[in-house]
Motif scaffolding. Structure first.
Motif, PDB file in Angstrom:
ATOM      1  N   ALA A  55      59.502  62.976   5.651  1.00 54.75           N
ATOM      2  CA  ALA A  55      59.603  62.989   4.183  1.00 54.75           C
ATOM      3  C   ALA A  55      59.820  61.567   3.693  1.00 54.75           C
ATOM      4  N   ASP A  56      59.233  61.268   2.529  1.00 56.46           N
ATOM      5  CA  ASP A  56      59.391  59.911   1.963  1.00 56.46           C
ATOM      6  C   ASP A  56      60.771  59.733   1.357  1.00 56.46           C
ATOM      7  N   HIS A  57      61.249  60.777   0.675  1.00 57.72           N
ATOM      8  CA  HIS A  57      62.490  60.622  -0.086  1.00 57.72           C
ATOM      9  C   HIS A  57      63.166  61.965  -0.305  1.00 57.72           C
ATOM     10  N   VAL A  58      64.492  61.969  -0.268  1.00 63.83           N
ATOM     11  CA  VAL A  58      65.254  63.179  -0.615  1.00 63.83           C
ATOM     12  C   VAL A  58      66.251  62.851  -1.715  1.00 63.83           C
ATOM     13  N   ASP A  59      66.246  63.648  -2.768  1.00 62.65           N
ATOM     14  CA  ASP A  59      67.337  63.632  -3.748  1.00 62.65           C
ATOM     15  C   ASP A  59      68.307  64.716  -3.304  1.00 62.65           C
ATOM     16  N   TYR A  60      69.446  64.291  -2.814  1.00 56.72           N
ATOM     17  CA  TYR A  60      70.459  65.206  -2.274  1.00 56.72           C
ATOM     18  C   TYR A  60      71.535  65.423  -3.336  1.00 56.72           C
ATOM     19  N   TYR A  61      71.839  66.679  -3.656  1.00 56.92           N
ATOM     20  CA  TYR A  61      72.904  67.013  -4.618  1.00 56.92           C
ATOM     21  C   TYR A  61      73.991  67.778  -3.900  1.00 56.92           C
ATOM     22  N   GLU A  62      75.210  67.330  -4.066  1.00 53.46           N
ATOM     23  CA  GLU A  62      76.336  68.041  -3.457  1.00 53.46           C
ATOM     24  C   GLU A  62      77.584  67.792  -4.297  1.00 53.46           C
ATOM     25  N   GLY A  63      78.229  68.880  -4.701  1.00 52.07           N
ATOM     26  CA  GLY A  63      79.391  68.765  -5.574  1.00 52.07           C
ATOM     27  C   GLY A  63      80.691  68.455  -4.850  1.00 52.07           C
ATOM     28  N   ASN A  64      80.719  68.625  -3.565  1.00 58.85           N
ATOM     29  CA  ASN A  64      81.939  68.330  -2.809  1.00 58.85           C
ATOM     30  C   ASN A  64      81.919  66.868  -2.347  1.00 58.85           C
ATOM     31  N   ASP A  65      82.928  66.108  -2.769  1.00 57.04           N
ATOM     32  CA  ASP A  65      82.946  64.661  -2.494  1.00 57.04           C
ATOM     33  C   ASP A  65      82.907  64.330  -1.002  1.00 57.04           C
ATOM     34  N   ASN A  66      83.693  65.052  -0.217  1.00 54.31           N
ATOM     35  CA  ASN A  66      83.729  64.729   1.221  1.00 54.31           C
ATOM     36  C   ASN A  66      82.370  64.937   1.878  1.00 54.31           C
ATOM     37  N   HIS A  67      81.704  66.017   1.493  1.00 51.94           N
ATOM     38  CA  HIS A  67      80.371  66.265   2.081  1.00 51.94           C
ATOM     39  C   HIS A  67      79.402  65.150   1.658  1.00 51.94           C
ATOM     40  N   ALA A  68      79.444  64.818   0.351  1.00 52.99           N
ATOM     41  CA  ALA A  68      78.507  63.801  -0.157  1.00 52.99           C
ATOM     42  C   ALA A  68      78.802  62.438   0.474  1.00 52.99           C
ATOM     43  N   LEU A  88      73.708  55.614   6.232  1.00 57.74           N
ATOM     44  CA  LEU A  88      73.851  54.201   6.626  1.00 57.74           C
ATOM     45  C   LEU A  88      73.804  54.078   8.143  1.00 57.74           C
ATOM     46  N   ALA A  89      74.530  54.949   8.801  1.00 60.10           N
ATOM     47  CA  ALA A  89      74.605  54.898  10.267  1.00 60.10           C
ATOM     48  C   ALA A  89      73.229  55.101  10.896  1.00 60.10           C
ATOM     49  N   LEU A  90      72.423  55.928  10.262  1.00 59.70           N
ATOM     50  CA  LEU A  90      71.093  56.236  10.810  1.00 59.70           C
ATOM     51  C   LEU A  90      70.019  55.263  10.311  1.00 59.70           C
ATOM     52  N   GLY A  91      70.393  54.376   9.384  1.00 61.43           N
ATOM     53  CA  GLY A  91      69.429  53.404   8.857  1.00 61.43           C
ATOM     54  C   GLY A  91      68.391  54.024   7.941  1.00 61.43           C
ATOM     55  N   ILE A  92      68.770  55.126   7.234  1.00 64.83           N
ATOM     56  CA  ILE A  92      67.797  55.788   6.360  1.00 64.83           C
ATOM     57  C   ILE A  92      68.308  55.866   4.909  1.00 64.83           C
ATOM     58  N   ALA A  93      69.305  55.029   4.601  1.00 60.06           N
ATOM     59  CA  ALA A  93      69.962  55.132   3.284  1.00 60.06           C
ATOM     60  C   ALA A  93      68.985  54.919   2.129  1.00 60.06           C
ATOM     61  N   GLU A  94      67.983  54.064   2.319  1.00 57.91           N
ATOM     62  CA  GLU A  94      67.081  53.791   1.185  1.00 57.91           C
ATOM     63  C   GLU A  94      66.181  54.994   0.876  1.00 57.91           C
ATOM     64  N   LYS A  95      66.148  55.981   1.791  1.00 58.90           N
ATOM     65  CA  LYS A  95      65.293  57.155   1.546  1.00 58.90           C
ATOM     66  C   LYS A  95      66.058  58.346   0.976  1.00 58.90           C
ATOM     67  N   ILE A  96      67.362  58.173   0.820  1.00 63.40           N
ATOM     68  CA  ILE A  96      68.163  59.312   0.341  1.00 63.40           C
ATOM     69  C   ILE A  96      68.967  58.893  -0.880  1.00 63.40           C
ATOM     70  N   LYS A  97      68.776  59.613  -1.969  1.00 65.79           N
ATOM     71  CA  LYS A  97      69.603  59.352  -3.155  1.00 65.79           C
ATOM     72  C   LYS A  97      70.725  60.387  -3.140  1.00 65.79           C
ATOM     73  N   ILE A  98      71.951  59.880  -3.029  1.00 64.94           N
ATOM     74  CA  ILE A  98      73.111  60.784  -2.996  1.00 64.94           C
ATOM     75  C   ILE A  98      73.545  61.059  -4.433  1.00 64.94           C
ATOM     76  N   ASN A  99      73.476  62.310  -4.835  1.00 70.70           N
ATOM     77  CA  ASN A  99      73.973  62.714  -6.156  1.00 70.70           C
ATOM     78  C   ASN A  99      75.247  63.523  -5.925  1.00 70.70           C
ATOM     79  N   LYS A 100      76.385  62.847  -6.167  1.00 68.63           N
ATOM     80  CA  LYS A 100      77.678  63.482  -5.878  1.00 68.63           C
ATOM     81  C   LYS A 100      78.051  64.349  -7.079  1.00 68.63           C
ATOM     82  N   GLN A 101      77.389  65.454  -7.244  1.00 65.89           N
ATOM     83  CA  GLN A 101      77.616  66.306  -8.414  1.00 65.89           C
ATOM     84  C   GLN A 101      77.022  67.692  -8.195  1.00 65.89           C
ATOM     85  N   TYR A 102      77.530  68.650  -8.980  1.00 69.87           N
ATOM     86  CA  TYR A 102      76.940  69.982  -8.947  1.00 69.87           C
ATOM     87  C   TYR A 102      75.648  69.967  -9.756  1.00 69.87           C
TER      88      TYR A 102
END
Ligand SMILES: C[S@@+](CC[C@H](N)C(=O)[O-])C[C@H]1O[C@@H](n2cnc3c(N)ncnc32)[C@H](O)[C@@H]1O
Length: 261
Positions: free
Chosen positions: A82-95, A103-117
């Motif tokens: 996949a080119d890109h994932v918009d990830y939504y998660e309302g729980n802060d620890n999970h997000a 970051l650890a996997l070196g794929i941070a630029e492909k994932i937008k973390i949306n820390k919200q419901y």
């Protein structure tokens, strides 16, 4: 521990909350974390993801993962092209966990973390479009994890359908799964008899204007292994031996709104 991120990943993963220890972790992340002993309730991420891959190629796709939890589907999607994932998660620890994992996997630029419901609102004109959405085991938490807390079951069911319908304006294909118990409470069944047929009828009737059902997959025990197979007269009946989670079908829905544009 063999990585600068391992300690924080372990801390975030093991922080207790309603949906903690829900997903197993992808092999790549386990390896980075030095294969810690994690107590996870089995929810068959590998088997569910295998079904997704059998259904659609994720190569070069844009993905919306709603209720992404600790990132099994988000990370696996990137690892499968996949080119890109918009990830939504309302729980802060999970997000935060998924952010550090990326970051650890070196794929941070492909994932937008949306820390919200995610609001499941009807799209704005400039709403981003997605090829694929994972909306797995989230909507039966409407009125609990998200949405109005004082809503009754009947209105919550109407809202669940509305929420799915709204996605049809900006998602082409959705993998959808829901539980049989409202808010995860076994004392509040969403369907009178708790059967797959009732759930399938509810979805089929509810979303027929906006979504075409292209597939329904049902877990079967094949020689001791769980495999998601096409719904058939053999697997459609409620099977209490498998437990509630393995009675939940996965629906593959294709947007009629987008294909008619
Ligand atoms: C039952 S878990 C399912 C996790 C994952 N989708 C799966 O099937 O493996 C639900 C997750 O969705 C999150 N959640 C619930 N409602 C949400 C919403 N409206 N937007 C984003 N996250 C949500 C919860 O915090 C939890 O991590």
């Amino acid at each position: 521990m063999n990585n600068q991120f391992s300690e924080e990943l372990l801390r975030l993963y093991t922080a207790k909350s309603k949906h903690s220890a829900y997903q197993q972790l992808p092999e790549s992340l386990l390896s980075i974390m030095g294969y810690p002993r994690l107590e996870v309730v089995r929810r068959y991420e590998k088997e569910r993801f295998e079904f997704i891959l059998e259904s659609f190629s994720l190569a070069h796709s844009s993905i919306l993962d709603i209720g992404g939890n600790t990132g099994y589907f988000t990370i696996s999607a990137i690892e499968h092209g996949a080119d890109h994932v918009d990830y939504y998660e309302g729980n802060d620890n999970h997000a935060n966990f998924v952010y550090i994992a990326s970051l650890a996997l070196g794929i941070a630029e492909k994932i937008k973390i949306n820390k919200q419901y995610f609001g499941f609102k009807l799209n704005a004109v400039d709403q981003k479009q997605y090829d694929i959405c994972f909306c797995l085991n989230v909507l039966h938490h409407l009125g609990d994890d998200f949405g109005c807390q004082s809503i009754g079951l009947s209105n919550a069911k109407t809202k669940m359908i509305e929420s799915l319908d709204n996605l049809a304006y900006y998602v082409n294909v959705i993998f959808f799964q829901m539980g049989f118990n409202w808010k995860g409470d076994r004392n509040i069944p969403i369907f009178e008899n708790g059967t797959k047929k009732e759930m399938i009828q509810f979805i089929a009737d509810g979303v027929s204007d906006k979504w075409e059902i292209v597939d329904i997959a049902i877990p079967e025990n094949v020689n001791g292994k769980i495999k998601y197979k096409k719904a058939s007269s053999e697997n459609i009946e409620r099977n209490d031996k498998l437990g509630e989670f393995l009675n939940r079908p996965i629906f593959v829905l294709k947007s009629k709104v987008i294909s008619e544009r």
